[in-house]
Design a protein around this motif. Structure first.
Motif, PDB file in Angstrom:
ATOM      1  N   ILE A 191       0.834  -1.209   0.000  1.00 33.20           N
ATOM      2  CA  ILE A 191       0.000   0.000   0.000  1.00 33.20           C
ATOM      3  C   ILE A 191       0.867   1.256   0.000  1.00 33.20           C
ATOM      4  N   GLU A 192       1.936   1.253   0.805  1.00 31.58           N
ATOM      5  CA  GLU A 192       2.834   2.413   0.867  1.00 31.58           C
ATOM      6  C   GLU A 192       3.502   2.659  -0.478  1.00 31.58           C
ATOM      7  N   ASN A 193       3.939   1.593  -1.135  1.00 32.21           N
ATOM      8  CA  ASN A 193       4.582   1.746  -2.444  1.00 32.21           C
ATOM      9  C   ASN A 193       3.613   2.311  -3.479  1.00 32.21           C
ATOM     10  N   GLU A 195       0.973   4.203  -2.823  1.00 33.63           N
ATOM     11  CA  GLU A 195       0.667   5.590  -2.469  1.00 33.63           C
ATOM     12  C   GLU A 195       1.816   6.525  -2.855  1.00 33.63           C
ATOM     13  N   LYS A 196       3.042   6.028  -2.753  1.00 33.16           N
ATOM     14  CA  LYS A 196       4.212   6.856  -3.099  1.00 33.16           C
ATOM     15  C   LYS A 196       4.204   7.286  -4.558  1.00 33.16           C
ATOM     16  N   VAL A 197       3.631   6.427  -5.404  1.00 31.66           N
ATOM     17  CA  VAL A 197       3.629   6.746  -6.838  1.00 31.66           C
ATOM     18  C   VAL A 197       2.252   7.203  -7.328  1.00 31.66           C
ATOM     19  N   GLY A 198       1.425   7.681  -6.381  1.00 29.05           N
ATOM     20  CA  GLY A 198       0.223   8.394  -6.786  1.00 29.05           C
ATOM     21  C   GLY A 198      -1.109   7.687  -6.683  1.00 29.05           C
ATOM     22  N   MET A 199      -1.158   6.490  -6.074  1.00 33.82           N
ATOM     23  CA  MET A 199      -2.430   5.771  -5.951  1.00 33.82           C
ATOM     24  C   MET A 199      -3.077   6.102  -4.613  1.00 33.82           C
ATOM     25  N   LYS A 200      -4.307   6.592  -4.650  1.00 33.20           N
ATOM     26  CA  LYS A 200      -4.989   6.975  -3.413  1.00 33.20           C
ATOM     27  C   LYS A 200      -5.807   5.815  -2.848  1.00 33.20           C
ATOM     28  N   SER A 201      -5.605   5.566  -1.556  1.00 29.37           N
ATOM     29  CA  SER A 201      -6.362   4.555  -0.799  1.00 29.37           C
ATOM     30  C   SER A 201      -6.459   3.213  -1.526  1.00 29.37           C
ATOM     31  N   PRO A 202      -5.343   2.631  -1.899  1.00 28.96           N
ATOM     32  CA  PRO A 202      -5.395   1.366  -2.618  1.00 28.96           C
ATOM     33  C   PRO A 202      -5.750   0.190  -1.703  1.00 28.96           C
ATOM     34  N   GLN A 203      -6.413  -0.810  -2.271  1.00 24.78           N
ATOM     35  CA  GLN A 203      -6.668  -2.063  -1.567  1.00 24.78           C
ATOM     36  C   GLN A 203      -5.844  -3.145  -2.258  1.00 24.78           C
TER      37      GLN A 203
END
Length: 401
Positions: A191-193, A195-203
């Motif tokens: 999830i952190e990886n 979010e770092k490249v622009g994905m919001k609230s990924p599951q």
């Protein structure tokens, strides 16, 4: 905690269907109403579902394509697998039991021939219902770019982290080994990886294609069910490998919701007198339904043989726990015997269903035919689900002495 009631998502009879059917009966158009029901059943049976499996080269895409279709990597019809990229163009792999469901093994994203910025166009993204984006280590910018492009096209996508069994195996020799904590670390890292490249609230769903009954596969399955259109949800559920008691229960509930429709069609359209009984129905429709039940629960000969080979047990061991005689042979004569047995059980059985199934009371003179057929299908479905649960128990959980 997630709701574990397998009945929750399946209506036996929707209010709209019930109201339409009652209106047709009141206006004397029962045959027309039954024809519409048959069209609905035929449409649902033919519903096409195209699932795209994508990700970077070597992430386990092909193995996942095989596993979700109930195939091993070395079986006939399986997608080729290997340590190098084996998929050079979008390749269709129809489900062996449900050819209307196709899994597409897509080439690895970011390879020289499939750059991220042209990937979706190259793989003809419009034909897929949704995308499963797989990574075996960490998710990267290519994965996020692909997901955002899919999102712009108003399609669904799901992040799957594969091969978590490899991670667990690498850690299991440590004295501090804790499977739950390791899985939490993997999920958090993914999830952190993202979010770092622009994905919001990924599951992110953690799986191993070698053992789909473990980790997050059930959650992935439930998420897909919830987000698919109703007719495609039904097809997807029936196609799933019978790897858990929960899946078997859900299949039963999904099939149960259509029993009244099958009974109505059988007892209304092109009815044929049943020898020895005082009513008519189309036994061919009933035979086909019972065969479909066996196929869905994996109780047909081919499925049992494959399961026996997979778990390395004699097929006779699996067959020994199957109690329903129709799991072994289904024919018109066997269906007639079942219907006769229901009638022989007395009018109280039929009267019970006349009072508990709303549609039956609307059928007037056809009530007896409908109630008998409905009861037979429901009883057989219950018996098969019990048999399938026993086969699963013996195959997976019971150790031979």
């Amino acid at each position: 905690m997630a709701d574990t009631d397998p009945c929750k998502d399946f209506e036996i009879i929707s209010q709209e269907e019930l109201d339409d059917f009652k209106a047709a009966v009141r206006s004397g158009n029962l045959t027309e109403a039954a024809s519409k029901i048959k069209e609905t059943l035929d449409s649902m049976e033919a519903a096409k579902l195209n699932i795209a499996i994508t990700g970077e080269s070597g992430s386990g895409k092909s193995t996942f394509v095989n596993a979700i279709r109930g195939l091993g990597d070395d079986e006939e019809g399986s997608a080729p697998t290997g340590v190098t990229e084996t998929t050079v163009e979008p390749t269709a792999y129809p489900h062996p039991k449900y050819p209307n469901i196709t899994l597409w093994d897509l080439p690895g994203i970011g390879t020289p021939n499939f750059e991220a910025h042209t990937y979706l166009e190259q793989v003809n993204f419009k034909q897929y219902d949704f995308f499963i984006i797989i990574a075996s280590e960490r998710f990267k910018s290519n994965h996020v770019k692909l997901a955002l492009d899919i999102q712009k096209m108003r399609k669904k996508f799901y992040f799957v982290r594969s091969k978590v069994d490899n991670d667990l195996r690498a850690e299991c020799r440590k004295s501090t080994y804790n499977e739950g904590k390791i899985l939490d670390i993997i999920r958090k890292n993914c999830i952190e990886n993202l979010e770092k490249v622009g994905m919001k609230s990924p599951q992110v769903f953690l799986i191993t294609s070698w053992e789909l009954d473990k980790y997050d596969f059930q959650l992935l399955q439930e998420t897909l069910e919830a987000e698919l259109p109703k007719h495609k949800r039904h097809a997807f559920l029936l196609s799933l490998p019978n790897i858990s008691s929960q899946i078997l229960k859900k299949k039963k509930e999904a099939l149960k919701q259509h029993i009244w429709k099958l009974a109505t069609v059988s007892c209304t359209i092109a009815v044929i007198p049943v020898p020895g009984l005082s009513f008519a129905c189309d036994t061919a429709i009933l035979v086909n339904a019972l065969l479909e039940y066996c196929k869905a629960f994996g109780l047909d000969e081919m499925s049992l043989a494959k399961l026996a080979k997979k778990v390395k047990k004699p097929i006779g061991t699996l067959k020994a726990v199957i109690k329903s005689p129709l799991a072994h042979e289904i024919s018109v004569n066997h269906v007639i015997k079942l219907l006769t047995a229901v009638v022989g059980g007395g009018f109280m059985v039929v009267e019970y269903f006349l009072s508990t199934v709303p549609v039956i009371g609307s059928l007037a003179a056809g009530g007896l035919s409908f109630a008998t057929t409905y009861y037979m299908l429901r009883s057989f479905l219950n018996d098969l689900e019990r048999d399938a649960q026993e086969v699963l128990r013996v195959a997976v959980y019971e150790t031979e002495l």
